[in-house]
Design a protein around this motif. Sequence first.
Motif, PDB file in Angstrom:
ATOM      1  N   ASN A  74       0.816  -1.228   0.000  1.00 44.26           N
ATOM      2  CA  ASN A  74       0.000   0.000   0.000  1.00 44.26           C
ATOM      3  C   ASN A  74       0.849   1.279   0.000  1.00 44.26           C
ATOM      4  O   ASN A  74       0.551   2.225   0.726  1.00 44.26           O
ATOM      5  N   ILE A  75       1.905   1.272  -0.834  1.00 47.62           N
ATOM      6  CA  ILE A  75       2.700   2.501  -0.945  1.00 47.62           C
ATOM      7  C   ILE A  75       1.939   3.504  -1.818  1.00 47.62           C
ATOM      8  O   ILE A  75       1.252   3.119  -2.753  1.00 47.62           O
ATOM      9  N   GLN A  76       2.063   4.790  -1.494  1.00 46.70           N
ATOM     10  CA  GLN A  76       1.373   5.804  -2.294  1.00 46.70           C
ATOM     11  C   GLN A  76       2.210   6.152  -3.522  1.00 46.70           C
ATOM     12  O   GLN A  76       3.395   6.460  -3.380  1.00 46.70           O
ATOM     13  N   PRO A  77       1.602   6.146  -4.714  1.00 46.14           N
ATOM     14  CA  PRO A  77       2.370   6.431  -5.931  1.00 46.14           C
ATOM     15  C   PRO A  77       3.167   7.736  -5.845  1.00 46.14           C
ATOM     16  O   PRO A  77       4.281   7.825  -6.353  1.00 46.14           O
ATOM     17  N   SER A  78       2.609   8.742  -5.149  1.00 43.23           N
ATOM     18  CA  SER A  78       3.319  10.031  -5.064  1.00 43.23           C
ATOM     19  C   SER A  78       4.549   9.943  -4.148  1.00 43.23           C
ATOM     20  O   SER A  78       5.337  10.882  -4.084  1.00 43.23           O
ATOM     21  N   HIS A  79       4.722   8.839  -3.442  1.00 45.42           N
ATOM     22  CA  HIS A  79       5.881   8.674  -2.554  1.00 45.42           C
ATOM     23  C   HIS A  79       7.029   7.910  -3.225  1.00 45.42           C
ATOM     24  O   HIS A  79       8.012   7.587  -2.580  1.00 45.42           O
ATOM     25  N   ILE A  80       6.849   7.591  -4.519  1.00 40.50           N
ATOM     26  CA  ILE A  80       7.847   6.771  -5.225  1.00 40.50           C
ATOM     27  C   ILE A  80       8.685   7.677  -6.133  1.00 40.50           C
ATOM     28  O   ILE A  80       8.126   8.398  -6.966  1.00 40.50           O
ATOM     29  N   ALA A  81      10.010   7.659  -5.974  1.00 44.45           N
ATOM     30  CA  ALA A  81      10.869   8.526  -6.808  1.00 44.45           C
ATOM     31  C   ALA A  81      11.891   7.719  -7.610  1.00 44.45           C
ATOM     32  O   ALA A  81      12.518   6.796  -7.087  1.00 44.45           O
ATOM     33  N   PHE A  82      12.014   8.118  -8.866  1.00 48.30           N
ATOM     34  CA  PHE A  82      13.037   7.570  -9.769  1.00 48.30           C
ATOM     35  C   PHE A  82      13.728   8.742 -10.451  1.00 48.30           C
ATOM     36  O   PHE A  82      13.078   9.759 -10.714  1.00 48.30           O
ATOM     37  N   PRO A  83      15.021   8.612 -10.793  1.00 49.12           N
ATOM     38  CA  PRO A  83      15.648   9.714 -11.534  1.00 49.12           C
ATOM     39  C   PRO A  83      15.079   9.793 -12.949  1.00 49.12           C
ATOM     40  O   PRO A  83      14.779   8.769 -13.554  1.00 49.12           O
ATOM     41  N   ALA A 113      12.597  16.250 -19.772  1.00 52.38           N
ATOM     42  CA  ALA A 113      13.232  15.975 -21.073  1.00 52.38           C
ATOM     43  C   ALA A 113      14.719  16.311 -21.062  1.00 52.38           C
ATOM     44  O   ALA A 113      15.483  15.824 -21.883  1.00 52.38           O
ATOM     45  N   ASP A 114      15.117  17.169 -20.116  1.00 49.55           N
ATOM     46  CA  ASP A 114      16.515  17.596 -20.029  1.00 49.55           C
ATOM     47  C   ASP A 114      17.213  16.728 -18.973  1.00 49.55           C
ATOM     48  O   ASP A 114      16.929  16.835 -17.775  1.00 49.55           O
ATOM     49  N   ALA A 115      18.144  15.885 -19.438  1.00 47.57           N
ATOM     50  CA  ALA A 115      18.760  14.902 -18.525  1.00 47.57           C
ATOM     51  C   ALA A 115      19.548  15.581 -17.392  1.00 47.57           C
ATOM     52  O   ALA A 115      19.481  15.157 -16.239  1.00 47.57           O
ATOM     53  N   GLN A 116      20.279  16.648 -17.718  1.00 47.38           N
ATOM     54  CA  GLN A 116      21.077  17.319 -16.679  1.00 47.38           C
ATOM     55  C   GLN A 116      20.178  17.949 -15.624  1.00 47.38           C
ATOM     56  O   GLN A 116      20.466  17.891 -14.424  1.00 47.38           O
ATOM     57  N   LYS A 117      19.061  18.534 -16.084  1.00 44.26           N
ATOM     58  CA  LYS A 117      18.113  19.139 -15.147  1.00 44.26           C
ATOM     59  C   LYS A 117      17.503  18.041 -14.257  1.00 44.26           C
ATOM     60  O   LYS A 117      17.351  18.212 -13.045  1.00 44.26           O
ATOM     61  N   ALA A 118      17.197  16.907 -14.883  1.00 39.37           N
ATOM     62  CA  ALA A 118      16.632  15.789 -14.128  1.00 39.37           C
ATOM     63  C   ALA A 118      17.610  15.326 -13.038  1.00 39.37           C
ATOM     64  O   ALA A 118      17.207  14.998 -11.920  1.00 39.37           O
ATOM     65  N   CYS A 119      18.894  15.329 -13.367  1.00 38.62           N
ATOM     66  CA  CYS A 119      19.916  14.913 -12.383  1.00 38.62           C
ATOM     67  C   CYS A 119      19.928  15.872 -11.197  1.00 38.62           C
ATOM     68  O   CYS A 119      19.964  15.443 -10.036  1.00 38.62           O
ATOM     69  N   ARG A 120      19.924  17.198 -11.487  1.00 37.17           N
ATOM     70  CA  ARG A 120      19.976  18.185 -10.393  1.00 37.17           C
ATOM     71  C   ARG A 120      18.733  18.051  -9.504  1.00 37.17           C
ATOM     72  O   ARG A 120      18.815  18.126  -8.283  1.00 37.17           O
ATOM     73  N   ARG A 132      29.976  11.981  -8.194  1.00 37.17           N
ATOM     74  CA  ARG A 132      29.505  12.469  -6.892  1.00 37.17           C
ATOM     75  C   ARG A 132      28.023  12.807  -6.900  1.00 37.17           C
ATOM     76  O   ARG A 132      27.318  12.590  -5.932  1.00 37.17           O
ATOM     77  N   LYS A 133      27.584  13.426  -8.002  1.00 34.94           N
ATOM     78  CA  LYS A 133      26.187  13.853  -8.115  1.00 34.94           C
ATOM     79  C   LYS A 133      25.439  12.880  -9.022  1.00 34.94           C
ATOM     80  O   LYS A 133      26.068  12.111  -9.752  1.00 34.94           O
ATOM     81  N   THR A 134      24.129  12.973  -9.024  1.00 30.49           N
ATOM     82  CA  THR A 134      23.338  12.162  -9.950  1.00 30.49           C
ATOM     83  C   THR A 134      23.837  12.435 -11.369  1.00 30.49           C
ATOM     84  O   THR A 134      24.003  13.595 -11.760  1.00 30.49           O
ATOM     85  N   SER A 135      24.098  11.367 -12.111  1.00 24.16           N
ATOM     86  CA  SER A 135      24.807  11.513 -13.384  1.00 24.16           C
ATOM     87  C   SER A 135      24.129  10.761 -14.515  1.00 24.16           C
ATOM     88  O   SER A 135      23.414   9.788 -14.294  1.00 24.16           O
ATOM     89  N   VAL A 136      24.460  11.254 -15.715  1.00 22.66           N
ATOM     90  CA  VAL A 136      24.010  10.588 -16.936  1.00 22.66           C
ATOM     91  C   VAL A 136      25.082   9.570 -17.315  1.00 22.66           C
ATOM     92  O   VAL A 136      26.249   9.914 -17.412  1.00 22.66           O
TER      93      VAL A 136
END
Length: 235
Positions: free
Chosen positions: A93-102, A107-114, A147-151
Motif C-alpha cells: 500500500n505505498i502511495q504512488p506520489s511517494h515513489i521517486a526515480f531519476p 526531457a533535459d537529462a542534466q536538469k533531471a539529475c539536479r 559524486r552527483k546524480t549523473s548521466v
Amino acid sequence: MNIVVKKNYEELSQEAARIVIRKMKEKPDCVLGFATGNTPLGLYALLAKKYEEEHLDFSQVSTVNLEELFGVAREDPISFYYYMQKNLFSKVNIQPSHIAFPGGLEADAQKACREYDQIAENIDLLIVGIGSDGHIGFHVPSDIWKRKTSVCKLSKSERDGYEKKTLHVPDFALTLGFESLMNAKEIVLLAAGAEKAIVVRKIVYGDITPQVPASILSLHSRITLLINEKAAAFL
Ligand code: PGA
C-alpha cells in the motif's frame, strides 16, 4: 563495517527484510533507498508477503530508487520502475506520489539529475546489491567517482540486451550520485553467490577505488555487508 554472513540466499533475504521492517516500525515515514538487480528480489518478495499476511504498512513510506533508463516510459517492461512495480510496489500500500526515480518526465537529462539530487537527500536506509564487478546502480568500474546524480552512457552489450525486449532502446541511464548514497543514514550492501566472492574480498580488504565502485560505501559509519556463505568464501 559490520559483516553478517548467512547460510544461504533465503536467510540473507530474511535478514534484509528484518532490517527494513525494523526501520519501518521505528520510523513509519522513513525514506527507503532501493535498487533493481537480482540480489534484492528475495527481499522484495518477503516484504510483499509481510504486507499480504500481516498488513505491514507502507502508507507513509517514501522510496528513492538508485537508477533509471532515460527517456523510457514507466510502462515499458525494461524500465526499472516497471521492475519495482512488478516485484514490490503493486503488491503493497505505498502511495504512488511517494515513489521517486531519476528522470521522470523531465526531457533535459542534466536538469533531471539536479532535481534528483534534491529529492534523494534524506535516505534513512539504503539497500543495494553489488554486481560481480563491484558496480552499484549504474556506477560501473571507472577512473572517477560520480559524486552527483549523473548521466551514464549505456554500453553496447547493455543496449543489445535491451534491443531484444523493447522498440525504444535507450542510450542513457541516470544514476544517483555517491554524495547522496553516502548521505544515507544507514546502508545494507547485499551479495549472494560464488560469483560475488572476489568482489566481496576486494570490498573488505582492498583499496577504495572507483574501479570497485561499491568499495567507497565501506567507509560509511553505519554499513552492514550482508552476504551468504558462498559470497564469503574468500574472506
Ligand atoms: P545486477 O545488480 O543484477 O544489476 O548485477 C547487482 C545485483 O543485485 O545482483
